[in-house]
Design an enzyme around this catalytic site. Structure first.
Site, short mmCIF file in Angstrom:
data_model
loop_
_atom_site.label_atom_id
_atom_site.label_comp_id
_atom_site.label_asym_id
_atom_site.label_seq_id
_atom_site.Cartn_x
_atom_site.Cartn_y
_atom_site.Cartn_z
N HIS A 165 31.66 40.10 46.32
CA HIS A 165 32.29 39.23 47.31
C HIS A 165 31.37 38.06 47.69
O HIS A 165 30.24 38.27 48.14
CB HIS A 165 32.64 40.05 48.55
N GLU A 186 35.14 43.40 44.02
CA GLU A 186 35.45 43.21 45.44
C GLU A 186 36.88 43.64 45.73
O GLU A 186 37.78 43.45 44.91
CB GLU A 186 35.21 41.78 45.88
N SER A 191 35.83 33.63 51.78
CA SER A 191 36.38 34.81 52.45
C SER A 191 37.41 34.38 53.50
O SER A 191 38.38 33.70 53.16
CB SER A 191 35.25 35.63 53.05
#
Length: 297
Positions: A268, A238, A147
């Protein structure tokens, strides 16, 4: 039969427990506490040892495999630059250490809004430089992250390249956040984890007075020429899927050895479920192979 049921159960858990806490309506201090509790379900392997350390005046967590480590992975955790820690990512760090045979080092880089950009890349660079100062060759170091940490891995590599410093052997990005302007967010039918409003606020808090189009904040707007071999993994469920696909396109445009993998019906940073969900374990094993293949020697 068990795995499909587990996958469905984990998806519901993310949707009903994790997604509600990643909300601007929840005070940030509470988000941080709740996320620490949620990540307890990401359990590391028993045969990986953990210890705290300090590198470049940055606290880090070291995950060491049972066998003699063949290299070092600098792993940058996710959390929108505002939540998360080395402790929350103990599970994924442990599985990556076991599957790769490398020591995994997870920095507790400073978070926004207390410490906006460029605190996070400054800390990441300090840890990387400390590793090199200890005599570890860059060719034995890999960068990885999820991320925001995936985007931060790219920013660190770009910084090192621009300073003519030795580059890591490879880069691995799990569901990387690469465009903090959110200009081209994907719109999946199901998004079990993230709210676009939450990531928008996180970007504002992290960017501070710096334009979010700055490539050192949103690397998808940068020149990636000369970077190390890159593996990108993302789930089809996502809002950051386009961040991954656009990153791959830019990297290939700039001549970077790039592999993009999209995992259907996963969410995610699904890799945090490694050791439980087979598809997550397999994805981390692919990442571990990518890392091993590019290590020197």
């Amino acid at each position: 039969m068990f795995q499909p049921l587990l996958e469905a159960g984990l998806r519901q858990t993310m949707h009903r427990l994790v997604r509600p806490m990643l909300s601007n309506a929840v005070p940030l201090s509470l988000q941080r506490r709740l996320v620490r509790q949620a990540y307890r379900s990401s359990v590391p392997p028993r045969d990986v040892r953990f210890r705290k350390d300090d590198l470049g005046n940055v606290p880090v967590l070291r995950a060491t495999p049972a066998q003699l480590a063949i290299g070092t992975i600098l792993y940058l955790h996710g959390g929108g630059y505002i939540i998360g820690s080395a402790a929350t990512h103990k599970g994924i760090a442990g599985h990556l250490a076991k599957l790769s045979g490398c020591e995994v080092i997870v920095p507790d880089y400073r978070l926004a809004p207390e410490h906006p950009y460029p605190a996070a890349p400054d800390d990441a660079e300090s840890v990387y430089r400390a590793l090199l100062s200890q005599g570890i060759p860059a060719s034995s170091v890999a960068l990885a992250g999820d991320s925001a940490g995936g985007g931060l891995s790219l920013v660190l590599a770009m910084r090192l390249r621009d300073q003519n410093k030795p580059l890591p052997s490879s880069i691995t990005c799990f569901s990387p956040w690469t465009d903090l302007t959110q200009q081209q967010l994907y719109q999946p039918e199901c998004e079990p984890v993230l709210h676009a409003s939450w990531t928008k606020n996180a970007a504002r808090l992290y960017g501070g007075q710096t334009p979010l189009t700055n490539p050192m904040i949103s690397p998808v707007f940068g020149d990636l020429s000369g970077l190390s071999p890159l593996l990108i993994q993302a789930g089809s469920q996502e809002i950051l899927l386009n961040d991954a696909t656009r990153l791959a396109a830019v990297a290939k445009r700039d001549g970077v050895d790039t592999t993009l993998e999209i995992y259907n019906s996963l969410w995610h940073v699904f890799q945090v479920h490694s050791g439980q969900l087979n598809r997550a374990t397999e994805a981390v094993a692919v990442a571990a192979d990518h890392i091993r293949r590019h290590l020197a020697g």
